[in-house]
Scaffold this active site. Structure first.
Site, PDB file in Angstrom:
ATOM      1  N   HIS A 107      -5.241 -18.470  -7.145  1.00 49.97           N
ATOM      2  CA  HIS A 107      -4.954 -17.102  -6.722  1.00 49.97           C
ATOM      3  C   HIS A 107      -3.576 -16.648  -7.204  1.00 49.97           C
ATOM      4  O   HIS A 107      -3.394 -15.481  -7.544  1.00 49.97           O
ATOM      5  CB  HIS A 107      -5.060 -16.979  -5.204  1.00 49.97           C
ATOM      6  CG  HIS A 107      -6.406 -17.389  -4.690  1.00 49.97           C
ATOM      7  ND1 HIS A 107      -7.567 -16.709  -4.999  1.00 49.97           N
ATOM      8  CD2 HIS A 107      -6.768 -18.436  -3.912  1.00 49.97           C
ATOM      9  CE1 HIS A 107      -8.590 -17.304  -4.413  1.00 49.97           C
ATOM     10  NE2 HIS A 107      -8.133 -18.356  -3.753  1.00 49.97           N
ATOM     11  N   ASP A 143       1.042   8.615   8.286  1.00 55.61           N
ATOM     12  CA  ASP A 143       1.055  10.064   8.333  1.00 55.61           C
ATOM     13  C   ASP A 143       0.576  10.458   9.727  1.00 55.61           C
ATOM     14  O   ASP A 143       0.436   9.604  10.615  1.00 55.61           O
ATOM     15  CB  ASP A 143       0.195  10.663   7.211  1.00 55.61           C
ATOM     16  CG  ASP A 143      -1.297  10.419   7.385  1.00 55.61           C
ATOM     17  OD1 ASP A 143      -1.718   9.724   8.340  1.00 55.61           O
ATOM     18  OD2 ASP A 143      -2.066  10.937   6.549  1.00 55.61           O
ATOM     19  N   ARG A 200      -3.695 -15.317 -10.732  1.00 58.28           N
ATOM     20  CA  ARG A 200      -4.256 -13.974 -10.805  1.00 58.28           C
ATOM     21  C   ARG A 200      -3.241 -12.923 -10.350  1.00 58.28           C
ATOM     22  O   ARG A 200      -3.145 -11.848 -10.954  1.00 58.28           O
ATOM     23  CB  ARG A 200      -5.516 -13.909  -9.943  1.00 58.28           C
ATOM     24  CG  ARG A 200      -6.616 -14.800 -10.489  1.00 58.28           C
ATOM     25  CD  ARG A 200      -7.733 -15.021  -9.522  1.00 58.28           C
ATOM     26  NE  ARG A 200      -8.705 -15.953 -10.113  1.00 58.28           N
ATOM     27  CZ  ARG A 200      -9.567 -16.641  -9.408  1.00 58.28           C
ATOM     28  NH1 ARG A 200      -9.610 -16.523  -8.093  1.00 58.28           N
ATOM     29  NH2 ARG A 200     -10.409 -17.456 -10.015  1.00 58.28           N
ATOM     30  N   GLY A 213      -5.024   6.948   0.876  1.00 64.51           N
ATOM     31  CA  GLY A 213      -3.874   7.645   0.310  1.00 64.51           C
ATOM     32  C   GLY A 213      -2.585   6.857   0.425  1.00 64.51           C
ATOM     33  O   GLY A 213      -1.840   6.702  -0.555  1.00 64.51           O
ATOM     34  N   HIS A 240      -6.102 -14.763  -0.485  1.00 65.14           N
ATOM     35  CA  HIS A 240      -6.399 -14.736  -1.921  1.00 65.14           C
ATOM     36  C   HIS A 240      -5.496 -13.814  -2.722  1.00 65.14           C
ATOM     37  O   HIS A 240      -5.277 -14.053  -3.910  1.00 65.14           O
ATOM     38  CB  HIS A 240      -7.849 -14.318  -2.161  1.00 65.14           C
ATOM     39  CG  HIS A 240      -8.833 -15.346  -1.696  1.00 65.14           C
ATOM     40  ND1 HIS A 240     -10.188 -15.197  -1.902  1.00 65.14           N
ATOM     41  CD2 HIS A 240      -8.677 -16.520  -1.034  1.00 65.14           C
ATOM     42  CE1 HIS A 240     -10.821 -16.246  -1.397  1.00 65.14           C
ATOM     43  NE2 HIS A 240      -9.924 -17.055  -0.853  1.00 65.14           N
ATOM     44  N   THR A 255      -7.837   7.629   6.211  1.00 56.06           N
ATOM     45  CA  THR A 255      -8.789   6.671   5.644  1.00 56.06           C
ATOM     46  C   THR A 255      -8.106   5.394   5.171  1.00 56.06           C
ATOM     47  O   THR A 255      -8.776   4.434   4.808  1.00 56.06           O
ATOM     48  CB  THR A 255      -9.520   7.266   4.428  1.00 56.06           C
ATOM     49  OG1 THR A 255      -8.558   7.513   3.393  1.00 56.06           O
ATOM     50  CG2 THR A 255     -10.256   8.541   4.786  1.00 56.06           C
ATOM     51  N   GLY A 256      -6.798   5.399   5.119  1.00 50.22           N
ATOM     52  CA  GLY A 256      -6.040   4.276   4.572  1.00 50.22           C
ATOM     53  C   GLY A 256      -5.882   4.347   3.067  1.00 50.22           C
ATOM     54  O   GLY A 256      -5.007   3.707   2.502  1.00 50.22           O
ATOM     55  N   CYS A 316      -3.014   5.708   7.428  1.00 50.33           N
ATOM     56  CA  CYS A 316      -3.313   7.135   7.285  1.00 50.33           C
ATOM     57  C   CYS A 316      -4.774   7.312   7.690  1.00 50.33           C
ATOM     58  O   CYS A 316      -5.404   6.355   8.154  1.00 50.33           O
ATOM     59  CB  CYS A 316      -2.999   7.671   5.886  1.00 50.33           C
ATOM     60  SG  CYS A 316      -4.094   7.171   4.550  1.00 50.33           S
TER      61      CYS A 316
END
Length: 151
Positions: A141, A16, A144, A78, A106, A75-76, A73
């Site tokens: 891993h 963004d 999972r 969104g 992982h 804060t990362g 973005c």
């Protein structure tokens, strides 16, 4: 920065307005190395919605146009949340090299989500390098990861 790209598909990029400058810095690094990429936007610092561009990248991964991506973005959070709505995306919000390496090793993350307002271009470069140069460990891993998709 030196990165090793697996396969011949381009890397998808999305941001963004708050992540635009970091994305452009990553593009300059890719251009210097001859790394193929597709920029899904945004294309300026004009205010926009992270979800519009996160969905473009997520759809490209779902459709097999790209295997990997980098998204940014403010804060990362969104763009990371948006990307993880896509079935074939395993996006990891990373803010340092160690978390980035563990997301690949992982979690077999295929999208690196970065907090554009919280990191420097140099930190972004280090995380991109770590993301593309860290192999997935498999083994326990993989078991999972196989449990993640919603059926």
């Amino acid at each position: 920065m030196t990165i090793t790209i697996q396969g011949d598909k381009p890397i998808g990029l999305a941001s963004d307005h708050a992540g635009y400058s970091i994305k452009q810095y990553i593009i300059s690094l890719f251009d210097k190395q001859g790394v193929k990429y597709i920029d899904y936007g945004t294309y300026s610092t004009e205010s926009t919605d992270y979800s519009d561009y996160g969905h473009k990248l997520g759809t490209a991964i779902d459709n097999g146009e790209c295997d990997f991506g980098v998204a940014v973005c403010g804060t990362g959070n969104g763009i990371n949340m948006t990307l993880n709505k896509h079935q074939k995306v395993r996006s990891a919000l990373c803010w340092n090299v160690e978390i980035t390496q563990l997301a690949r090793a992982h979690n077999n993350a295929n999208v690196l989500a970065l907090p554009g307002r919280m990191i420097s271009p140099e930190e972004a470069s280090q995380m991109v390098e770590a993301f593309f140069n860290t192999p997935f460990e498999g083994g326990r891993h993989q078991r999972r990861i196989d449990k993640i998709p919603c059926i």
